[in-house]
Design an enzyme around this catalytic site. Sequence first.
Site, short mmCIF file in Angstrom:
data_model
loop_
_atom_site.label_atom_id
_atom_site.label_comp_id
_atom_site.label_asym_id
_atom_site.label_seq_id
_atom_site.Cartn_x
_atom_site.Cartn_y
_atom_site.Cartn_z
N HIS A 1 -23.93 -34.17 -5.74
CA HIS A 1 -25.39 -34.72 -5.15
C HIS A 1 -24.84 -35.03 -3.69
O HIS A 1 -25.52 -35.06 -2.60
CB HIS A 1 -26.19 -35.39 -5.73
CG HIS A 1 -26.62 -34.76 -6.99
ND1 HIS A 1 -26.28 -35.02 -8.30
CD2 HIS A 1 -27.56 -33.90 -7.10
CE1 HIS A 1 -26.86 -34.49 -9.21
NE2 HIS A 1 -27.79 -33.63 -8.36
N GLN B 1 -40.14 -26.72 -14.61
CA GLN B 1 -38.80 -25.69 -14.74
C GLN B 1 -38.22 -25.69 -15.95
O GLN B 1 -36.99 -25.32 -16.11
CB GLN B 1 -37.88 -26.03 -13.58
CG GLN B 1 -37.16 -27.48 -13.38
CD GLN B 1 -36.55 -27.58 -12.07
OE1 GLN B 1 -37.17 -27.74 -11.07
NE2 GLN B 1 -35.34 -27.45 -12.10
O1 PAF Z 1 -31.45 -28.09 -8.22
C1 PAF Z 1 -32.02 -29.05 -8.76
O2 PAF Z 1 -31.86 -30.11 -8.89
C2 PAF Z 1 -33.82 -28.54 -9.01
O3 PAF Z 1 -33.74 -27.35 -9.58
C3 PAF Z 1 -34.43 -28.93 -7.74
C4 PAF Z 1 -34.39 -27.93 -6.59
C5 PAF Z 1 -34.45 -30.37 -7.45
C6 PAF Z 1 -36.02 -28.51 -8.29
O4 PAF Z 1 -36.58 -29.49 -9.25
#
Ligand code: PAF
Length: 290
Positions: free
Chosen positions: A37, A61
């Site tokens: 990140h 998700q």
């Molecule tokens: O890749 C991720 O961390 C997630 O899928 C995102 C893009 C932040 C959406 O919740």
Amino acid sequence: MKVIADVEELRTTLGHWRQRGETIAFVPTMGNLHAGHLSLVSQAKTQADRVVVSIFVNPLQFGPSEDFSTYPRTLDEDLSQLNKENVDMVFTPCEKTLYPEGREQLTRVTVPVVSSELCGQSRPGFFSGVATVVTKLFNLVQPNYAVFGQKDYQQWLVICQLVRDLNMPITMVMGTTVRESDGLAMSSRNQYLTASERQLAPRFSHALLSIKKHLNNAINKQNLLHLADTAIQEGIATLTAQGFKVDYLSVRNKMTLCLPCENDSPQDLVVLGAVWLGKTRLIDNVGVKS
Ligand code: PAF
């Protein structure tokens, strides 16, 4: 660094920056930040005047039997890391802020075809959950640039298509996958691995690299298609013998995710995989000519 959970405050601060002509790069995350990140944040800093990171573990998700409730939430450490990186703003909405009317009757965004196979098949509803929250976050932040990691390659293609299809004036920027020294792609889910699974885990990326190597040896296109098939079968057999449960290993066109055809050259292809090690699902990919 501003930490903002409220939509009005977010819009006011972004409005001030925009009035001054400042550009904004956005890195959406689910928190539990690691070096992968932080490399997206570094990349964001090179693109724009201001960097905004969001932290939101998006329930849309996660499937009913997935790890939403146990997904690592480490807000204090995340904020301290982002502060050190001189991020301008962290948006930390709660579920009520993003889904005030609940999730049942929420408008959903679905990106067809590219969402349907690979992870889309194993995780029904996953890409629609991602596309929906990313659309909302893009509408709230209205960034000039959005940075996503290559590790989630299918997610990258899904979001690129939604940006194109919905005419969003956002430039998509891809950050390269950051790996541990033994090759394992960094992921928040790596911490679910037991000590013995963690030792085994890098063999997944080694298998992808071995398929890539085979394909780079292809001398003609017919040979390429045949080699892709045999390399995948070998990869599945090797990983299974080592104790992985292979969800999929596949060679695809890197723009469409279609299976390779005779017109594809090695530079058009990407090797993608998802495997289970015990209770942990890992994904990774490598470009065939990268
Ligand atoms: O890749 C991720 O961390 C997630 O899928 C995102 C893009 C932040 C959406 O919740």
